[in-house]
Design a protein around this motif. Structure first.
Motif, PDB file in Angstrom:
ATOM      1  N   ARG A  91       0.843  -1.194   0.000  1.00  0.00           N
ATOM      2  CA  ARG A  91       0.000   0.000   0.000  1.00  0.00           C
ATOM      3  C   ARG A  91       0.877   1.243   0.000  1.00  0.00           C
ATOM      4  O   ARG A  91       1.931   1.284   0.637  1.00  0.00           O
ATOM      5  CB  ARG A  91      -0.898   0.037   1.241  1.00  0.00           C
ATOM      6  CG  ARG A  91      -1.715   1.322   1.356  1.00  0.00           C
ATOM      7  CD  ARG A  91      -2.451   1.433   2.663  1.00  0.00           C
ATOM      8  NE  ARG A  91      -3.617   0.581   2.737  1.00  0.00           N
ATOM      9  CZ  ARG A  91      -4.799   0.863   2.170  1.00  0.00           C
ATOM     10  NH1 ARG A  91      -4.959   1.970   1.490  1.00  0.00           N
ATOM     11  NH2 ARG A  91      -5.812   0.035   2.320  1.00  0.00           N
ATOM     12  N   HIS A  92       0.425   2.255  -0.717  1.00  0.00           N
ATOM     13  CA  HIS A  92       1.030   3.579  -0.633  1.00  0.00           C
ATOM     14  C   HIS A  92       0.426   4.353   0.537  1.00  0.00           C
ATOM     15  O   HIS A  92      -0.782   4.235   0.801  1.00  0.00           O
ATOM     16  CB  HIS A  92       0.770   4.392  -1.899  1.00  0.00           C
ATOM     17  CG  HIS A  92       1.465   3.897  -3.120  1.00  0.00           C
ATOM     18  ND1 HIS A  92       2.816   3.643  -3.165  1.00  0.00           N
ATOM     19  CD2 HIS A  92       0.998   3.642  -4.369  1.00  0.00           C
ATOM     20  CE1 HIS A  92       3.156   3.245  -4.381  1.00  0.00           C
ATOM     21  NE2 HIS A  92       2.067   3.224  -5.131  1.00  0.00           N
ATOM     22  N   GLY A  93       1.244   5.140   1.216  1.00  0.00           N
ATOM     23  CA  GLY A  93       0.696   6.163   2.088  1.00  0.00           C
ATOM     24  C   GLY A  93       0.168   7.302   1.234  1.00  0.00           C
ATOM     25  O   GLY A  93      -0.971   7.753   1.391  1.00  0.00           O
ATOM     26  N   ILE A  94       0.984   7.760   0.306  1.00  0.00           N
ATOM     27  CA  ILE A  94       0.572   8.767  -0.670  1.00  0.00           C
ATOM     28  C   ILE A  94      -0.502   8.154  -1.566  1.00  0.00           C
ATOM     29  O   ILE A  94      -0.320   7.059  -2.111  1.00  0.00           O
ATOM     30  CB  ILE A  94       1.782   9.228  -1.505  1.00  0.00           C
ATOM     31  CG1 ILE A  94       2.815   9.897  -0.586  1.00  0.00           C
ATOM     32  CG2 ILE A  94       1.358  10.176  -2.617  1.00  0.00           C
ATOM     33  CD1 ILE A  94       4.162  10.109  -1.232  1.00  0.00           C
ATOM     34  N   THR A  95      -1.621   8.816  -1.687  1.00  0.00           N
ATOM     35  CA  THR A  95      -2.813   8.423  -2.467  1.00  0.00           C
ATOM     36  C   THR A  95      -3.583   7.267  -1.832  1.00  0.00           C
ATOM     37  O   THR A  95      -4.682   6.967  -2.270  1.00  0.00           O
ATOM     38  CB  THR A  95      -2.515   8.054  -3.933  1.00  0.00           C
ATOM     39  OG1 THR A  95      -1.915   6.750  -4.027  1.00  0.00           O
ATOM     40  CG2 THR A  95      -1.641   9.101  -4.608  1.00  0.00           C
ATOM     41  N   ARG A  96      -3.004   6.561  -0.835  1.00  0.00           N
ATOM     42  CA  ARG A  96      -3.635   5.419  -0.171  1.00  0.00           C
ATOM     43  C   ARG A  96      -3.873   4.240  -1.115  1.00  0.00           C
ATOM     44  O   ARG A  96      -4.648   3.335  -0.807  1.00  0.00           O
ATOM     45  CB  ARG A  96      -4.969   5.820   0.478  1.00  0.00           C
ATOM     46  CG  ARG A  96      -4.865   6.948   1.485  1.00  0.00           C
ATOM     47  CD  ARG A  96      -6.244   7.301   2.016  1.00  0.00           C
ATOM     48  NE  ARG A  96      -6.215   8.509   2.837  1.00  0.00           N
ATOM     49  CZ  ARG A  96      -7.286   9.225   3.132  1.00  0.00           C
ATOM     50  NH1 ARG A  96      -8.482   8.845   2.686  1.00  0.00           N
ATOM     51  NH2 ARG A  96      -7.184  10.305   3.873  1.00  0.00           N
ATOM     52  N   GLY A  97      -3.262   4.248  -2.289  1.00  0.00           N
ATOM     53  CA  GLY A  97      -3.513   3.209  -3.275  1.00  0.00           C
ATOM     54  C   GLY A  97      -2.872   1.878  -2.917  1.00  0.00           C
ATOM     55  O   GLY A  97      -1.842   1.817  -2.232  1.00  0.00           O
ATOM     56  N   GLU A  98      -3.495   0.798  -3.368  1.00  0.00           N
ATOM     57  CA  GLU A  98      -2.943  -0.554  -3.242  1.00  0.00           C
ATOM     58  C   GLU A  98      -2.275  -0.893  -4.563  1.00  0.00           C
ATOM     59  O   GLU A  98      -2.844  -0.645  -5.631  1.00  0.00           O
ATOM     60  CB  GLU A  98      -4.074  -1.526  -2.909  1.00  0.00           C
ATOM     61  CG  GLU A  98      -4.737  -1.200  -1.577  1.00  0.00           C
ATOM     62  CD  GLU A  98      -6.225  -1.462  -1.561  1.00  0.00           C
ATOM     63  OE1 GLU A  98      -6.780  -1.821  -2.626  1.00  0.00           O
ATOM     64  OE2 GLU A  98      -6.842  -1.289  -0.497  1.00  0.00           O
ATOM     65  N   THR A  99      -1.077  -1.486  -4.523  1.00  0.00           N
ATOM     66  CA  THR A  99      -0.238  -1.440  -5.703  1.00  0.00           C
ATOM     67  C   THR A  99       0.660  -2.644  -5.868  1.00  0.00           C
ATOM     68  O   THR A  99       0.968  -3.342  -4.907  1.00  0.00           O
ATOM     69  CB  THR A  99       0.648  -0.166  -5.638  1.00  0.00           C
ATOM     70  OG1 THR A  99       1.522  -0.117  -6.773  1.00  0.00           O
ATOM     71  CG2 THR A  99       1.507  -0.158  -4.391  1.00  0.00           C
ATOM     72  N   ILE A 100       1.077  -2.863  -7.114  1.00  0.00           N
ATOM     73  CA  ILE A 100       2.206  -3.729  -7.449  1.00  0.00           C
ATOM     74  C   ILE A 100       2.881  -3.109  -8.666  1.00  0.00           C
ATOM     75  O   ILE A 100       2.215  -2.659  -9.600  1.00  0.00           O
ATOM     76  CB  ILE A 100       1.786  -5.185  -7.720  1.00  0.00           C
ATOM     77  CG1 ILE A 100       2.992  -6.036  -8.098  1.00  0.00           C
ATOM     78  CG2 ILE A 100       0.710  -5.283  -8.772  1.00  0.00           C
ATOM     79  CD1 ILE A 100       2.696  -7.522  -8.204  1.00  0.00           C
ATOM     80  N   TYR A 101       4.208  -3.067  -8.648  1.00  0.00           N
ATOM     81  CA  TYR A 101       4.992  -2.530  -9.753  1.00  0.00           C
ATOM     82  C   TYR A 101       5.746  -3.651 -10.449  1.00  0.00           C
ATOM     83  O   TYR A 101       6.285  -4.560  -9.800  1.00  0.00           O
ATOM     84  CB  TYR A 101       5.995  -1.485  -9.256  1.00  0.00           C
ATOM     85  CG  TYR A 101       5.358  -0.193  -8.805  1.00  0.00           C
ATOM     86  CD1 TYR A 101       5.038   0.804  -9.720  1.00  0.00           C
ATOM     87  CD2 TYR A 101       5.064   0.027  -7.466  1.00  0.00           C
ATOM     88  CE1 TYR A 101       4.451   1.989  -9.316  1.00  0.00           C
ATOM     89  CE2 TYR A 101       4.468   1.208  -7.042  1.00  0.00           C
ATOM     90  CZ  TYR A 101       4.169   2.186  -7.979  1.00  0.00           C
ATOM     91  OH  TYR A 101       3.581   3.350  -7.574  1.00  0.00           O
ATOM     92  N   PHE A 102       5.839  -3.552 -11.771  1.00  0.00           N
ATOM     93  CA  PHE A 102       6.484  -4.592 -12.564  1.00  0.00           C
ATOM     94  C   PHE A 102       6.924  -3.981 -13.890  1.00  0.00           C
ATOM     95  O   PHE A 102       6.609  -2.819 -14.181  1.00  0.00           O
ATOM     96  CB  PHE A 102       5.512  -5.764 -12.788  1.00  0.00           C
ATOM     97  CG  PHE A 102       4.176  -5.369 -13.355  1.00  0.00           C
ATOM     98  CD1 PHE A 102       3.886  -5.553 -14.700  1.00  0.00           C
ATOM     99  CD2 PHE A 102       3.199  -4.798 -12.549  1.00  0.00           C
ATOM    100  CE1 PHE A 102       2.658  -5.175 -15.230  1.00  0.00           C
ATOM    101  CE2 PHE A 102       1.968  -4.414 -13.069  1.00  0.00           C
ATOM    102  CZ  PHE A 102       1.688  -4.607 -14.407  1.00  0.00           C
ATOM    103  N   PHE A 103       7.655  -4.747 -14.683  1.00  0.00           N
ATOM    104  CA  PHE A 103       8.231  -4.222 -15.920  1.00  0.00           C
ATOM    105  C   PHE A 103       7.702  -4.972 -17.131  1.00  0.00           C
ATOM    106  O   PHE A 103       7.498  -6.194 -17.085  1.00  0.00           O
ATOM    107  CB  PHE A 103       9.754  -4.344 -15.895  1.00  0.00           C
ATOM    108  CG  PHE A 103      10.414  -3.501 -14.844  1.00  0.00           C
ATOM    109  CD1 PHE A 103      10.641  -2.146 -15.053  1.00  0.00           C
ATOM    110  CD2 PHE A 103      10.806  -4.056 -13.638  1.00  0.00           C
ATOM    111  CE1 PHE A 103      11.249  -1.368 -14.085  1.00  0.00           C
ATOM    112  CE2 PHE A 103      11.424  -3.290 -12.662  1.00  0.00           C
ATOM    113  CZ  PHE A 103      11.645  -1.929 -12.886  1.00  0.00           C
TER     114      PHE A 103
END
Length: 314
Positions: A251-263
């Protein structure tokens, strides 16, 4: 004058078949067009305009341009005058320079990134239609991304020389294009340096973001998912398909978004992003993160930065 939302991102890719397979089978997009130059156009199932991602063959990765849609064609003339008065040169691209798209107002942000504004793109509808629609189509594949949500651009920031294109971009987007600031990171002595900003032109926490770095470039584009469960499912899809993951689900604190990053196979960073976060409005007080809490702002669960997240971009 009204900028509605992000319209599309055009990315450079080094192996077109691999790239198309990634965006179709990992993210769940659909190929809708291929032009004579070999550019491939894709859309997500819940988007109604014809395409939101353009892949173009190249010997290097990175972003060619980002485009935003405005409410009506006359807005382009108003924005043309405002941007020129700001001191930024513009150029007009005629109708159908991009397939099924009206005339385009093109210019460079202070950071050097190319931005397009347009009013018209062919409307093809979502996969579920508008008459008594189901919640999702039967042929969802991969992560099942709903739509292109936002992008984040790296911008040159050098406090020693006084160069801060994060702040320059932010001021331009707010004062000239009518975006509003939702969140920011302030660093340096007395927190006086604006090192990262998140801006909206809609009701989401950000339609575009700028983060400072040694050089300008492309950090990521994000695709919306419904929920935290869908983010975890996306991670399973990536693991199954041997996709290179940058940051595991968090989770991000900024924007509160739930996330995964990949290429993607060329090294362009993608994100799957879930959660409204909060209702973004122009009169909502700006959220500010201090330098000592930046880790929590980016990765709320651990509070620790991942080196590749800030050091690797195209």
């Amino acid at each position: 004058m009204n900028v509605l939302r992000i319209g599309h991102v055009k990315l450079r890719v080094m192996d077109m078949p691999e790239a198309v397979e990634h965006y179709e089978k990992t993210l769940g997009m659909y190929k809708v067009h291929e032009d004579e130059q070999g550019d491939v156009y894709l859309k997500c199932w819940d988007e109604w305009d014809k395409y939101s991602v353009i892949l173009t063959p190249s010997d290097r990765a990175g972003m060619d341009h980002v485009a935003f849609k405005v409410r009506q064609d006359s807005d382009l003339d108003t924005l043309h005058e405002r941007i020129e008065a700001w001191g930024i040169g513009t150029r007009w691209l005629p109708e159908n320079t991009l397939p099924d798209t009206g005339r385009i107002l093109a210019f460079k942000l202070p950071s050097g990134h190319d931005m397009y504004l347009y009013a018209h793109k062919a409307l093809v509808g979502t996969q579920v239609g508008t008459i008594n629609p189901d919640p999702w189509p039967d042929n969802v594949r991969g992560a099942g991304a709903h739509w292109l949500d936002h992008c984040l651009l790296m911008c040159e920031l050098n406090p020693e020389t006084g160069v801060n294109t994060v702040a320059e971009n932010t001021r331009f987007m707010v004062e000239c294009l009518g975006f509003f600031l939702t969140e920011q990171v302030m660093v340096g002595p007395e927190g006086a340096i604006q090192a990262a900003t998140w801006l909206s032109c809609s009701t989401t926490p950000h339609d575009i973001a700028f983060v400072g770095g040694p050089t300008s470039g492309f950090h990521h584009m994000a695709f919306f998912l419904d929920s935290w469960h869908d983010v975890l499912k996306a991670a399973d899809v990536m693991a199954k398909r041997k996709v290179r993951i940058d940051v595991a689900p968090t989770r991000h604190g900024i924007t509160r978004g739930e996330t995964i990053y990949f290429f993607d196979p060329s090294g362009n960073r993608n994100e799957t992003f879930a959660g409204l976060g909060y209702l973004a409005q122009p009169d909502r007080p700006v959220t500010t993160w201090s330098e000592d809490r930046l880790g929590s702002g980016i990765f709320y669960h651990t509070g620790e930065l991942v080196a590749s997240f800030t050091d690797v971009y195209t």
